[in-house]
Each structure stands twice: as C-alpha cells, then as structure tokens.
Design a protein around this motif. Structure first.
Motif, PDB file in Angstrom:
ATOM      1  N   ASN A 185      18.539 -32.201  37.257  1.00  0.00           N
ATOM      2  CA  ASN A 185      18.217 -31.895  38.650  1.00  0.00           C
ATOM      3  C   ASN A 185      18.559 -30.440  38.971  1.00  0.00           C
ATOM      4  O   ASN A 185      18.037 -29.884  39.939  1.00  0.00           O
TER       5      ASN A 185
ATOM      6  N   THR B  44      12.224 -30.290  42.925  1.00  0.00           N
ATOM      7  CA  THR B  44      12.054 -31.738  43.032  1.00  0.00           C
ATOM      8  C   THR B  44      13.350 -32.364  43.541  1.00  0.00           C
ATOM      9  O   THR B  44      14.442 -31.951  43.153  1.00  0.00           O
TER      10      THR B  44
ATOM     11  N   ARG C  60      11.031 -26.089  39.753  1.00  0.00           N
ATOM     12  CA  ARG C  60       9.784 -26.266  38.988  1.00  0.00           C
ATOM     13  C   ARG C  60       8.949 -24.983  38.958  1.00  0.00           C
ATOM     14  O   ARG C  60       8.432 -24.583  37.913  1.00  0.00           O
TER      15      ARG C  60
ATOM     16  N   PHE D  42      17.712 -38.361  35.847  1.00  0.00           N
ATOM     17  CA  PHE D  42      17.783 -37.138  35.052  1.00  0.00           C
ATOM     18  C   PHE D  42      19.214 -36.615  34.916  1.00  0.00           C
ATOM     19  O   PHE D  42      19.429 -35.434  34.646  1.00  0.00           O
TER      20      PHE D  42
ATOM     21  N   ASP E  87      22.742 -32.473  33.778  1.00  0.00           N
ATOM     22  CA  ASP E  87      22.050 -32.792  35.028  1.00  0.00           C
ATOM     23  C   ASP E  87      20.799 -31.924  35.150  1.00  0.00           C
ATOM     24  O   ASP E  87      20.866 -30.774  35.569  1.00  0.00           O
TER      25      ASP E  87
ATOM     26  N   ALA F  22      12.128 -32.642  37.252  1.00  0.00           N
ATOM     27  CA  ALA F  22      13.333 -32.507  38.064  1.00  0.00           C
ATOM     28  C   ALA F  22      13.710 -31.043  38.168  1.00  0.00           C
ATOM     29  O   ALA F  22      13.269 -30.209  37.368  1.00  0.00           O
ATOM     30  N   GLY F  23      14.546 -30.742  39.162  1.00  0.00           N
ATOM     31  CA  GLY F  23      15.077 -29.394  39.317  1.00  0.00           C
ATOM     32  C   GLY F  23      14.056 -28.400  39.826  1.00  0.00           C
ATOM     33  O   GLY F  23      13.028 -28.766  40.411  1.00  0.00           O
TER      34      GLY F  23
ATOM     35  N   HIS G 221      16.552 -34.809  44.259  1.00  0.00           N
ATOM     36  CA  HIS G 221      17.525 -35.335  43.293  1.00  0.00           C
ATOM     37  C   HIS G 221      17.110 -36.719  42.799  1.00  0.00           C
ATOM     38  O   HIS G 221      16.763 -37.606  43.576  1.00  0.00           O
ATOM     39  N   ASP G 222      17.158 -36.892  41.485  1.00  0.00           N
ATOM     40  CA  ASP G 222      16.779 -38.152  40.856  1.00  0.00           C
ATOM     41  C   ASP G 222      17.846 -38.507  39.826  1.00  0.00           C
ATOM     42  O   ASP G 222      18.001 -37.800  38.821  1.00  0.00           O
TER      43      ASP G 222
ATOM     44  N   SER H 193       5.518 -27.498  35.758  1.00  0.00           N
ATOM     45  CA  SER H 193       6.729 -26.679  35.854  1.00  0.00           C
ATOM     46  C   SER H 193       6.467 -25.352  35.148  1.00  0.00           C
ATOM     47  O   SER H 193       5.507 -25.213  34.387  1.00  0.00           O
TER      48      SER H 193
END
Length: 270
Positions: free
Chosen positions: A229, A134, A262, A140, A227, A259-260, A136-137, A207
C-alpha cells in the motif's frame, strides 16, 4: 484476526502517509523542482546549460570559478573566485551553492560529476495535481523475512536516462502474497531500512513502469512488514532529470500489485 480498531488505525496511518507524501514531493525543493541534471562529461568546455561560471573536475573535487556578477552564492553569501567542492551529502536545502531561489546540488556517480538545478518555480511543480493512490487494502500487507547476503553485491541495471549503472544489494526479502511465495532483492540503507526497486503485473499498464518499496529495518530475526500500500513512484516519474535504476533481475513480481502510488494525476495547465 484484524479488529475494527486495527483496521481504523491502519486507515488513519495510511491517510497521514498520503498527506505527508504529497507535501514532500510538492515541497519547494522536492523532486518536482528539479529542472536539470548536468553531467560535466557532456560539457568539456566547462559551461553548464543555464548556469553561470566555469565548472571543471579535478580528481576528487569539482572546481567552480565564477565572477561576482554571476549571482552565485556559496554557503549563503555572495561568491566570487574559485572554490573546490565535494558532493553535497544532505538535503537539497543544505546545498552549498545557490542562484537566487535555486539550489545547485553537486553529485558524483561512479566517478562522474554532475550538478542538479532545483528551482521552486519549476513548471512541473506548478502543474502538480497530486498522485493517484489506490486505497488501503490489507491483502497487500505481508510479513516478510530478510536474509542478508554473506557479502554485499552490485549488479548492473539500466537507469531511466538510458545509462547502465551499478545497484548495490544487501540481501533478499521473502514474503507470501495471495498464497504465492515471492522474493525481492533489496538494498540496505544506512539506518537499516530496506529499499527495493520492483515491477509487477500492473507496471506500464495501470501503474508506472516500476516503483519503489521501503520496508522498515528488520528485527533481530529478520522480520519486517512488507506493505505494498506504500509503494512509491520513483523520482523519475515526476520529472525526467532523475536517473532512477530499473528493477534488478528477479524483481519483477508475478502478482498484480494494484496498491499504493500508481501514477501522477493529470497535471494542471500553467
């Protein structure tokens, strides 16, 4: 306040992290090349599946006996005879034993011996099509505070191979995500960095069933960046021969960590 330059830098760093991660897992001796983990306790006759020689444990050593025509190498040269081995401490490429292009890694877990077989031509490596990650957000990313336990703890948790083993924990990592306080029990690596095995509201849905997180070493005040992500798929998400631990009690977060890494991308036909 997050400035445009800060955002751009975070996106660049994240893209580099993704690229490096894909290169690492698909490397000739990365996790995708593992074709077997053979426990000696399952093979009391000393014959391991697909491997030549006779393997036997003797206390704190593993004893291998092989003939020259078995094709094994030891420390880069042809091997014949008997050798007493200890667990390989370094990367796969530094393993003492080889068989052609394959690398045979000796390991020991809770008193049990095993040999891992890494093959650059493994079907899983040839079929690898990437990792679903996913974008970068910043939602998170949180500031965390690490509090070490007075004494390290070991908890028994299930592992991906169905066996329960000890998981060492060194402290608790606290942070706030989406306005809610969260905590994770974490292990402390040799370099001071942290390692968490966690699940969340997306686990097993959008995920993989659990993931890893590796925050940097905390500063003197216990501060580090959390983090998500950079959430990682565990090695057992790539091949079934790894024995990844499941999250310890308390490490299933109420939040949905969308995030990150999945899941694995759909694999290619080989």
């Amino acid at each position: 306040m997050i400035t445009m330059s800060t955002t751009e830098e975070a996106l660049r760093d994240f893209a580099q992290w993704q690229e490096q991660r894909a290169a690492t897992v698909s490397a000739p001796y990365g996790p995708l090349s593992l074709t077997g983990t053979h426990w000696l306790a399952d093979h009391p006759d000393g014959a391991l599946p697909g491997l030549p020689g006779h393997w036997a444990e003797d206390g704190d050593e593993l004893v291998l006996t092989a003939a020259r025509d078995d094709g094994l190498t030891l420390d880069g040269g042809p091997f014949a005879g008997t050798v007493r081995l200890t667990p390989d401490p370094g990367p796969v490429t530094a393993a003492r034993l080889g068989l052609g292009e394959r690398r045979l890694v000796v390991l020991r877990r809770e008193g049990l011996w095993a040999v891992r077989d890494f093959d650059p031509d493994a079907p899983a490596r040839r079929a690898f099509a990437g990792i679903d990650v996913t974008g970068h957000d910043p939602r998170f990313v949180a500031e965390g505070r690490f509090t070490p336990y007075e004494q390290d703890r070991t908890v028994r948790v299930g592992n991906a191979d169905g066996v329960e083993r000890g998981l060492g924990l060194g402290g608790e990592l606290a942070f706030t995500l989406a306005g809610r306080e969260q905590t994770l029990q974490v292990s402390v690596e040799d370099d001071g960095s942290l390692w968490a095995v966690f699940a969340d509201g997306t686990s097993g849905v959008s995920s993989y069933r659990f993931r890893f997180l590796r925050p940097a070493a905390p500063d003197e005040q216990g501060r580090t960046t959390v983090d998500f992500n950079r959430s990682l798929l565990p090695p057992c998400a790539f091949v079934d021969h790894f024995i990844c631990p499941f999250p310890p009690p308390g490490n299933t977060l109420t939040a949905e960590i969308a995030a990150g890494e999945r899941n694995l991308s759909a694999r290619r036909d080989v």
